[in-house]
Write a protein that holds these residues in place. Structure first.
Motif, short mmCIF file in Angstrom:
data_model
loop_
_atom_site.label_atom_id
_atom_site.label_comp_id
_atom_site.label_asym_id
_atom_site.label_seq_id
_atom_site.Cartn_x
_atom_site.Cartn_y
_atom_site.Cartn_z
N LEU A 1 20.29 14.39 65.58
CA LEU A 1 20.44 14.71 64.16
C LEU A 1 20.31 16.21 63.92
N GLY A 2 21.01 16.65 62.87
CA GLY A 2 20.91 18.02 62.40
C GLY A 2 20.40 18.02 60.97
N VAL A 3 21.23 18.51 60.04
CA VAL A 3 20.83 18.57 58.63
C VAL A 3 20.79 17.16 58.04
N PRO A 4 19.98 16.95 57.00
CA PRO A 4 19.88 15.61 56.40
C PRO A 4 21.14 15.20 55.62
N ASN A 5 21.26 13.91 55.40
CA ASN A 5 22.26 13.33 54.49
C ASN A 5 21.52 12.94 53.22
N TYR A 6 21.86 13.60 52.11
CA TYR A 6 21.26 13.31 50.81
C TYR A 6 22.27 12.59 49.92
N PRO B 1 41.00 9.90 64.14
CA PRO B 1 41.08 10.17 62.70
C PRO B 1 39.68 10.21 62.08
N VAL B 2 39.49 11.14 61.17
CA VAL B 2 38.19 11.33 60.51
C VAL B 2 37.86 10.12 59.63
N LEU B 3 36.59 9.76 59.63
CA LEU B 3 36.07 8.75 58.71
C LEU B 3 35.15 9.48 57.74
N SER B 4 35.44 9.40 56.44
CA SER B 4 34.60 10.00 55.42
C SER B 4 33.83 8.91 54.70
N VAL B 5 32.51 9.05 54.68
CA VAL B 5 31.63 8.04 54.09
C VAL B 5 30.84 8.66 52.95
N PRO B 6 31.04 8.19 51.71
CA PRO B 6 30.21 8.68 50.61
C PRO B 6 28.74 8.31 50.87
N VAL B 7 27.87 9.30 50.74
CA VAL B 7 26.45 9.07 50.96
C VAL B 7 25.82 8.77 49.60
N THR B 8 25.57 7.50 49.36
CA THR B 8 24.98 7.08 48.09
C THR B 8 23.49 6.76 48.28
N ARG B 9 22.79 6.76 47.20
CA ARG B 9 21.37 6.37 47.23
C ARG B 9 21.26 4.93 47.76
N ASP C 1 11.91 6.45 48.41
CA ASP C 1 11.12 6.89 47.27
C ASP C 1 11.36 8.38 47.01
N PRO C 2 12.16 8.71 45.97
CA PRO C 2 12.46 10.13 45.71
C PRO C 2 11.22 10.99 45.47
N GLU C 3 10.22 10.44 44.80
CA GLU C 3 8.99 11.21 44.53
C GLU C 3 8.28 11.55 45.84
N ALA C 4 8.19 10.58 46.74
CA ALA C 4 7.55 10.82 48.03
C ALA C 4 8.35 11.83 48.86
N ALA C 5 9.66 11.73 48.80
CA ALA C 5 10.50 12.69 49.54
C ALA C 5 10.27 14.11 49.01
N ARG C 6 10.23 14.25 47.69
CA ARG C 6 10.00 15.58 47.10
C ARG C 6 8.60 16.10 47.45
N ALA C 7 7.62 15.21 47.45
CA ALA C 7 6.25 15.62 47.79
C ALA C 7 6.16 16.13 49.23
N PRO D 1 14.54 17.48 48.81
CA PRO D 1 14.97 17.39 47.42
C PRO D 1 15.21 15.96 46.93
N ASP D 2 15.34 15.01 47.85
CA ASP D 2 15.62 13.62 47.49
C ASP D 2 15.42 12.76 48.73
N VAL D 3 15.63 11.46 48.58
CA VAL D 3 15.59 10.57 49.76
C VAL D 3 16.67 11.01 50.73
N PHE D 4 16.50 10.69 52.01
CA PHE D 4 17.51 11.06 52.99
C PHE D 4 17.68 9.95 54.02
N MET D 5 18.86 9.93 54.63
CA MET D 5 19.27 8.87 55.55
C MET D 5 18.42 8.88 56.83
#
Length: 131
Positions: free
Chosen positions: A79-84, A8-16, A35-41, A45-49
């Motif tokens: 890993l593939g695409v990021p989790n934001y 069975p699938v497990l769905s996990v909300p990806v929160t900050r 740090d969102p600013e460092a991630a954008r720099a 687009p935002d912090v990632f897992m």
């Protein structure tokens, strides 16, 4: 349990909070995970897992789905695409092999979000007798 059975699938909300707490809990102080600013720099687009948080979620998925007698013996993920933040990670798995005595199980794992495949891999688990 038999090869081809789907977990069975497990769905996990990806929160900050999940992203930052996971990074801190695994002692990963790399700025793109808190740090969102460092991630954008650095082009995100935002912090990632981080990978260790993903690994922990995959481990949780497997042991919750197989029950308290399941013991994770080997986990290999890529890993593939990021989790934001604001997305949802959907973990799924398919049994690829089961030993004759049903004590050893191998499972193919996939985790997706709105961007595509976040994680894929294989796991080997053993089951305690009587479970």
């Amino acid at each position: 349990m038999k090869p081809g059975d789907e977990l069975p699938v497990l769905s996990v909300p990806v929160t900050r909070t999940l992203i930052i707490a996971g990074a801190l809990a695994t002692r990963d102080f790399t700025d793109v995970h808190h740090d969102p600013e460092a991630a954008r720099a650095k082009g995100a687009p935002d912090v990632f897992m981080n990978i260790l948080t993903t690994q922990g979620l995959v481990s949780r998925f497997l042991t919750e789905r197989l029950g308290p007698g399941a013991r994770l013996r080997k986990l290999s993920i890529r890993l593939g695409v990021p989790n934001y933040p604001g997305d949802t990670l959907h973990l799924s798995g398919s049994i690829t092999s089961v030993s004759d005595d049903e004590r050893a199980v191998e499972i193919a794992i996939t985790g997706t979000n709105s961007l595509g495949r976040h994680v894929a891999g294989m796991a080997s688990l053993t089951m305690e007798a009587g479970r």
